[in-house]
Design an enzyme around this catalytic site. Structure first.
Site, PDB file in Angstrom:
ATOM      1  CG  PHE A 287     -10.175  -9.315  11.626  1.00 37.04           C
ATOM      2  CD1 PHE A 287      -8.918  -9.708  12.072  1.00 37.04           C
ATOM      3  CD2 PHE A 287     -10.461  -9.425  10.272  1.00 37.04           C
ATOM      4  CE1 PHE A 287      -7.968 -10.209  11.199  1.00 37.04           C
ATOM      5  CE2 PHE A 287      -9.515  -9.926   9.385  1.00 37.04           C
ATOM      6  CZ  PHE A 287      -8.263 -10.309   9.846  1.00 37.04           C
ATOM      7  CD  GLN A 288      -7.713  -7.263   7.907  1.00 36.43           C
ATOM      8  OE1 GLN A 288      -8.584  -7.003   7.079  1.00 36.43           O
ATOM      9  NE2 GLN A 288      -6.566  -7.853   7.603  1.00 36.43           N
TER      10      GLN A 288
ATOM     11  CD  GLU B  63      -1.775  -2.367   1.602  1.00 38.04           C
ATOM     12  OE1 GLU B  63      -0.591  -2.609   1.928  1.00 38.04           O
ATOM     13  OE2 GLU B  63      -2.700  -3.203   1.704  1.00 38.04           O
TER      14      GLU B  63
ATOM     15  CG  MET C  86      22.905  11.859   2.730  1.00 41.41           C
ATOM     16  SD  MET C  86      24.167  12.921   1.995  1.00 41.41           S
ATOM     17  CE  MET C  86      23.240  13.663   0.655  1.00 41.41           C
TER      18      MET C  86
ATOM     19  CE  LYS D 160     -18.437  -6.384   4.206  1.00 44.11           C
ATOM     20  NZ  LYS D 160     -17.557  -6.883   3.158  1.00 44.11           N
TER      21      LYS D 160
HETATM   22  C1  TPP Z   1      12.633   5.484   5.082  1.00 43.99           C
HETATM   23  C2  TPP Z   1      13.918   6.142   5.437  1.00 43.99           C
HETATM   24  N1  TPP Z   1      14.727   5.585   6.361  1.00 43.99           N
HETATM   25  C3  TPP Z   1      15.909   6.169   6.677  1.00 43.99           C
HETATM   26  C4  TPP Z   1      16.299   7.339   6.066  1.00 43.99           C
HETATM   27  C5  TPP Z   1      17.624   8.004   6.452  1.00 43.99           C
HETATM   28  N2  TPP Z   1      18.511   8.055   5.286  1.00 43.99           N
HETATM   29  C6  TPP Z   1      18.667   9.164   4.528  1.00 43.99           C
HETATM   30  S1  TPP Z   1      19.670   8.941   3.240  1.00 43.99           S
HETATM   31  C7  TPP Z   1      19.981   7.353   3.663  1.00 43.99           C
HETATM   32  C8  TPP Z   1      20.904   6.498   2.860  1.00 43.99           C
HETATM   33  C9  TPP Z   1      20.350   6.146   1.547  1.00 43.99           C
HETATM   34  O1  TPP Z   1      21.154   5.158   0.994  1.00 43.99           O
HETATM   35  P1  TPP Z   1      21.022   4.757  -0.531  1.00 43.99           P
HETATM   36  O2  TPP Z   1      19.613   4.543  -0.890  1.00 43.99           O
HETATM   37  O3  TPP Z   1      21.930   3.601  -0.786  1.00 43.99           O
HETATM   38  O4  TPP Z   1      21.474   6.042  -1.306  1.00 43.99           O
HETATM   39  P2  TPP Z   1      22.868   6.801  -1.437  1.00 43.99           P
HETATM   40  O5  TPP Z   1      22.893   7.856  -0.385  1.00 43.99           O
HETATM   41  O6  TPP Z   1      23.958   5.782  -1.256  1.00 43.99           O
HETATM   42  O7  TPP Z   1      22.813   7.370  -2.801  1.00 43.99           O
HETATM   43  C10 TPP Z   1      19.285   7.021   4.826  1.00 43.99           C
HETATM   44  C11 TPP Z   1      19.380   5.714   5.520  1.00 43.99           C
HETATM   45  C12 TPP Z   1      15.408   7.885   5.122  1.00 43.99           C
HETATM   46  N3  TPP Z   1      15.670   9.040   4.489  1.00 43.99           N
HETATM   47  N4  TPP Z   1      14.250   7.269   4.804  1.00 43.99           N
END
Ligand code: TPP
Lengths: 163, 566
Positions: free
Chosen positions: B111-112, B49, B475, B161
């Site tokens: 439920f749900q 979803e 990042m 529903k």
């Molecule tokens: C759902 C979610 N969880 C955690 C983060 C924190 N976060 C920001 S950038 C990042 C790393 C992303 O890694 P990747 O997709 O491999 O991209 P890259 O930076 O290597 O291009 C994380 C964990 C986020 N933005 N979104």
């Protein structure tokens, strides 16, 4: 100046529907603002409610709160009520234990604050006091040494003096 | 005419002009799905979803129309929350319909059952629970109206529903007449004042944001910038609204913005901000942000103005409307200014550009992620719709892909949701089946909604995924490198699936490039393939995004890459 915190009274016209109070409360609570007092009831139009609430904050926070509240679909208007343009009142019900010793003092306090005894049951009585928030607080201070059983306050209600 | 709730639901959607719904069925939705079976509305069956919401969001961002989601109660509804919060922070118009247990059971932990109205209250523009079938049609139309009007946003409608099974008299709304576009409003006193500010300014800058894209004010912005010869910088959300190929373009400002955009903001004497909200990623330290400038801020949402940055001239107005009346004013006043008049300012900007260009160290040994995006931009002539995941991939896409048109860059700006890019690409491709749609991804993010590849394959939605595979949560690793002395705590992603095999397992094409000289050929082959593709680029593992402003630092104090220091 802007940064000085004080009590601000906001008056909101909102849809009289379930959920609306939660939205208003969430908008403040979600941003870390405490609602100090709250008063709600329907207006002459039963579809619209008036919420009067007070928040202890500085002016810039109040401006942000007003704008955020106006983003809610169910909120029609928000206005800040200032002391000079508004009549503000609060009501308190307070239950006291009566003794031979405190009777006279309690009667005097009721008189001072233009309160009245609403009900008497044996040695227990419930007193109603209406006044400004400061009046109510002073009344509490005076009654405290005489033995307050319990009390309930409405929070501030307010109305503009003229339209 | 007596109709069942489920039938009214379909009719109301059709009256809103909805042709496509992204959804996932469940017990409380059986009546609606039964009606869908008979109707000509296209239903795209996602695999999660969250994917449905991001797809509807991508659809909305690409097309400017409202995206629609349909999910079941309980877990179906709670799975949408991230997607809804994402759309909320970026002000994207979507309507999410959630099934709900019958009204008699609400509040009994049936439920749900989940209180999805309560859960999504702080992350929707508005939400409803329809408790009576005779309120259904009106509520649906209101939901669409709220989603698209003013500052747009997600709206949720909860459908018990029994309401779907109940019948009522149904009168379709009379068809809406297209309102003719009114002539520009006469300029207000404030606009006249802004006119004078521009006339007096020696170093003006225009800062624009997502409001220009959402408000379809790109053309008006171009007119204004070109007439006033104001250099333009735009937040991540507004990229493309002003063409990157225009000489007035400064690139993106902020944390990973260009040096020259940040220097221009720091040194300008007039800042006109339109349709942006001064996010901390854009302003850096508020104390030093555009300190020398008189500031004008135009936004439809009064709560955005004077929220972070205090301005001299607040204008609460729709961006397009404001720009139209403003352009008219400029025309009426015969406002002219030449490049020569702004010589001094443009010389300063040129010098910043010369001193610190946006660049990276090329390599023959390892694939540089920036090189992949540059090559992608060249091969597609900057005409692809680009979605991104979150992280370095997103910043490099914003820096190195040159957008000339709005609605072409689709990225999770406010919430920064990893896993957004693939489903959003699917949504954008559904809106524009004939355009090229590319998701620029990281190896971490792509795994968050990789299941949507099945959706793309099933419906022959030919999205291309470019994975910049650095084996890290890049990042976060970058921050650990720069601010935590390279202690790479929990950011190594070496244990990842073989993305080529993943593509193949889903029944589509997977490609891989290991060396720089394979990159262009891999891109070409992938882009030409008629179906969905995953391209796995093994890129330099420890590349950083530069320039970079330290979190909370001033935007003119940027850490630069080695290659940028001329
Ligand atoms: C759902 C979610 N969880 C955690 C983060 C924190 N976060 C920001 S950038 C990042 C790393 C992303 O890694 P990747 O997709 O491999 O991209 P890259 O930076 O290597 O291009 C994380 C964990 C986020 N933005 N979104």
């Amino acid at each position: 100046m802007e940064k000085q915190k004080k009590e601000h009274i906001l008056s909101l016209l909102v849809n009289n529907k379930p959920d609306v109070l939660a939205r208003v409360a969430g908008t403040l609570g979600g941003r870390g603002y405490n609602i100090d007092t709250l008063c709600v009831d329907a207006t002459l139009d039963p579809k619209i409610s008036k919420i009067i609430l007070s928040v202890y904050q500085d002016q810039s926070a109040i401006t942000k709160i007003e704008k955020q509240l106006l983003r809610l679909i169910d909120v029609h208007s928000v206005s800040e009520l200032t002391e000079t343009e508004t009549v503000m009142r609060e009501m308190m019900l307070v239950r006291m234990k009566l003794t031979e010793k405190n009777k006279a003092d309690i009667a005097l306090i009721i008189d001072t604050f233009r309160g009245r005894v609403v009900t008497m049951n044996g040695d227990s009585c419930v007193i109603e006091i209406t006044g400004t928030k400061a009046d109510v607080e002073r009344a509490i201070e005076s009654l405290k040494p005489l033995g307050i059983d319990d009390l309930a306050r409405t929070g501030i209600v307010a109305l503009e003096r003229i339209k | 005419m007596k109709l069942k709730g489920a039938e009214i639901f379909i009719r109301a959607l059709k009256q809103e002009g909805i042709q496509t719904v992204f959804g996932y069925p469940g017990g409380v939705l059986l009546d609606i799905y039964d009606e869908l079976y008979r109707s000509d509305i296209t239903h795209i069956l996602v695999r999660h979803e969250q994917g449905a919401v991001h797809a509807a969001d991508g659809y909305a961002r690409a097309s400017g129309k409202v995206g629609v989601v349909l999910v079941t109660s309980g877990p179906g509804a709670t799975n949408t929350v991230t997607g809804i919060a994402n759309a909320y922070l970026d002000s994207i118009p979507i309507v999410v319909f959630t099934g709900q247990v019958p009204t008699a059971l609400i509040g009994t932990d049936a439920f749900q059952e989940a209180d999805i109205v309560g859960i999504t209250r702080p992350c929707t523009k508005h939400n409803f629970q329809v408790r009576r079938v005779d309120e259904l049609a009106r509520t649906i139309h209101e939901a669409f109206h709220i989603a698209r009007s003013g500052r747009p946003g997600p709206v949720l409608v909860d459908l018990p529903k029994d309401v779907m099974q109940a019948t009522t008299d149904y009168e379709p709304l009379p068809p809406k007449e297209e309102e003719p576009i009114p002539p520009p409003k006469p300029a207000s006193g404030k606009a006249l004042y802004v006119h004078d500010l521009i006339a007096e300014s020696r170093r003006p800058v225009l800062l624009t944001g997502g409001g220009i894209v959402l408000g379809r004010a790109s053309e008006e912005l171009r007119q204004m910038a070109r007439r006033t010869k104001m250099p333009v910088t735009s937040t991540l959300m507004g990229l493309g609204a002003f063409p990157a190929s225009d000489p007035l373009w400064l690139g993106m400002p902020g944390m990973h913005g260009t040096y020259y955009a940040n220097m221009a903001l720091t040194n300008c004497d007039l800042l006109i901000a339109i349709g942006c909200r001064f996010d901390d990623r854009v302003t850096g330290s508020l104390e030093t942000f555009a300190r020398k400038a008189k500031k004008v801020h135009v936004d439809v949402d009064a709560s955005s103005i004077n929220k972070n940055v205090m301005v001299d001239v607040p204008i609460v107005q729709d961006c397009k409307e404001a720009l139209r009346s403003f352009n008219k004013l400029l025309a009426d006043q015969n406002f002219t200014v030449s490049y020569e008049d702004r010589r001094e300012w443009f010389d300063m900007i040129e010098e910043w550009k010369r001193n610190v260009p946006l660049s990276y160290c090329p390599s023959d040994e390892v694939i540089k992620p920036q090189f992949v995006i540059e090559t992608l931009c060249n091969l597609t002539k900057g005409k692809a719709i680009i979605t991104t995941e979150v992280g370095q991939n997103q910043m490099w896409a914003a820096q190195f892909y040159k957008f000339d048109e709005p609605n072409m860059f689709i990225s999770s700006g406010g919430l920064g949701t990893m896993g957004f890019g693939l489903p959003a690409a699917i949504g954008a491709q559904v809106a524009f089946p004939d355009k090229l749609v590319v998701d620029i991804a990281g190896d971490g993010s792509i795994q968050m909604n990789i299941q949507e590849l099945a959706t793309a394959v099933q419906y022959r939605i030919p999205v291309k995924v470019v994975v910049l595979n650095n084996g890290y949560l890049g990042m976060v690793r970058q921050w650990q490198e720069l601010f935590y002395e390279k202690r790479y705590s929990q950011t190594d992603m070496t244990y990842a699936p073989d993305f080529v095999k993943v593509a193949e397992a889903y029944g589509t094409l997977g490609l891989r490039a290991m060396k720089p000289d394979e990159a262009a050929a891999t891109l070409r082959k992938g882009l030409e393939h008629p179906g969905p593709v995953i391209m796995d680029f093994r890129v330099a593992r420890e590349e950083c995004v530069y320039p970079m402003v330290r979190p909370g630092g001033s935007i003119q104090e940027m850490t630069l890459g080695r290659e940028m220091i001329n």
